[in-house]
Design a protein around this motif. Structure first.
Motif, PDB file in Angstrom:
ATOM      1  N   THR A 242       1.456   3.169  -2.402  1.00  0.00           N
ATOM      2  CA  THR A 242       0.846   4.229  -3.224  1.00  0.00           C
ATOM      3  C   THR A 242      -0.602   4.507  -2.816  1.00  0.00           C
ATOM      4  OG1 THR A 242       0.206   2.607  -4.907  1.00  0.00           O
ATOM      5  CG2 THR A 242       2.344   3.706  -5.180  1.00  0.00           C
TER       6      THR A 242
ATOM      7  N   GLU B 138       0.815  -1.210   0.000  1.00  0.00           N
ATOM      8  CA  GLU B 138       0.000   0.000   0.000  1.00  0.00           C
ATOM      9  C   GLU B 138       0.854   1.268   0.000  1.00  0.00           C
ATOM     10  OE1 GLU B 138      -4.127  -1.713   1.882  1.00  0.00           O
ATOM     11  OE2 GLU B 138      -2.861  -0.478   3.185  1.00  0.00           O
TER      12      GLU B 138
ATOM     13  N   LEU C 274      -8.461   8.793  -7.888  1.00  0.00           N
ATOM     14  CA  LEU C 274      -7.855   7.570  -7.384  1.00  0.00           C
ATOM     15  C   LEU C 274      -8.854   6.426  -7.403  1.00  0.00           C
ATOM     16  CD1 LEU C 274      -6.000   9.027  -4.249  1.00  0.00           C
ATOM     17  CD2 LEU C 274      -5.059   8.632  -6.541  1.00  0.00           C
TER      18      LEU C 274
ATOM     19  N   ASN D 220       1.485  10.376  -7.709  1.00  0.00           N
ATOM     20  CA  ASN D 220       2.143   9.095  -7.404  1.00  0.00           C
ATOM     21  C   ASN D 220       1.268   8.162  -6.571  1.00  0.00           C
ATOM     22  OD1 ASN D 220       4.595   9.642  -8.762  1.00  0.00           O
ATOM     23  ND2 ASN D 220       5.271  10.911  -7.039  1.00  0.00           N
ATOM     24  N   TYR D 221       0.071   8.616  -6.241  1.00  0.00           N
ATOM     25  CA  TYR D 221      -0.874   7.742  -5.550  1.00  0.00           C
ATOM     26  C   TYR D 221      -1.708   6.988  -6.582  1.00  0.00           C
ATOM     27  CZ  TYR D 221       0.016  10.192  -1.134  1.00  0.00           C
ATOM     28  OH  TYR D 221       0.596  10.705  -0.010  1.00  0.00           O
ATOM     29  N   GLU D 222      -2.155   5.813  -6.208  1.00  0.00           N
ATOM     30  CA  GLU D 222      -2.995   5.017  -7.096  1.00  0.00           C
ATOM     31  C   GLU D 222      -4.372   4.727  -6.507  1.00  0.00           C
ATOM     32  OE1 GLU D 222      -0.782   1.489  -7.927  1.00  0.00           O
ATOM     33  OE2 GLU D 222       0.780   2.543  -9.053  1.00  0.00           O
TER      34      GLU D 222
END
Length: 213
Positions: A130, A128, A193, A165-167
């Motif tokens: 991202t 986790e 997201l 850069n977060y998913e």
């Protein structure tokens, strides 16, 4: 103490002297609802709650001094004082201050971790990496604690810069509430997201408070 009492103490009004043997929990205001729910659920009548402003998280360096001031105000009026903050971005300074003051605090780097269970959260670290996390409080207060402080209300173009850069947005749910689930999904969509929900309940917060006697 109910939620209104917690707000009164947060506003700076002095609480009445507590009889010997009572426990004071000095907590982040973001945990007020959960701590009061646990108190009612478990019949913890010995426990009083003093909440500090939740927006201290916007300035983590101020948390140790705020906690220390609350401890000093309560010292001598309670048999035990427990601090319901994790490290919360203080870089170990809060733990050091609590140790110097001789008071205990909940273990963990932040509330996401102790709600999920510190061991479980750490084990998911790589998977986790991202993920952006929300709790019940942050779903309710998303605009006040995420959207506006990050400037996204004024500069929506910052979204890709901040969250590029977060998913995934992971909603760590303390209660089963379809309305909160729906709101968390909207938060994920606003940030661009993917959405995932994980029910945690109160996690290590419940365990820690159960020992505060």
């Amino acid at each position: 103490m109910d939620l209104d009492d917690a707000r009164l103490t947060e506003s700076g009004l002095a609480a009445p002297a507590a009889p010997a043997g009572r426990v004071l929990v000095i907590a982040c205001g973001a945990l007020a609802r959960e701590i009061l729910a646990l108190k009612a659920l478990n019949g913890w009548e010995h426990l009083d709650l003093r909440c500090l402003p939740a927006n201290l998280h916007l300035w983590p360096d101020r948390i140790p001094d705020a906690v220390a001031a609350a401890v000093a105000e309560a010292r001598g009026r309670y048999g035990r004082i427990f601090v319901a903050y994790a490290d919360c971005g203080t870089g170990g300074l809060l733990e050091a201050r609590c140790r110097a003051l001789g008071v205990e605090m909940i273990a963990g780097p932040h509330c996401y971790s102790f709600f999920d269970g510190n061991a479980a959260f750490a084990a998911r670290g790589d998977a986790e990496m991202t993920a952006f996390f929300l709790t019940d409080f942050l779903v309710r207060q998303f605009d006040a604690f995420v959207w506006r402080p990050m400037g996204l209300d004024r500069h929506p173009e910052l979204r890709d810069m901040i969250f590029g850069n977060y998913e995934t947005l992971v909603y760590l749910a303390q209660v089963e509430d379809p309305a909160l689930d729906a709101e968390a999904q909207r938060c994920a969509a606003r940030l661009g997201l993917a959405y995932r929900r994980r029910f945690t309940g109160y996690g290590d917060l419940a365990t820690a408070l159960s020992t505060a006697r």
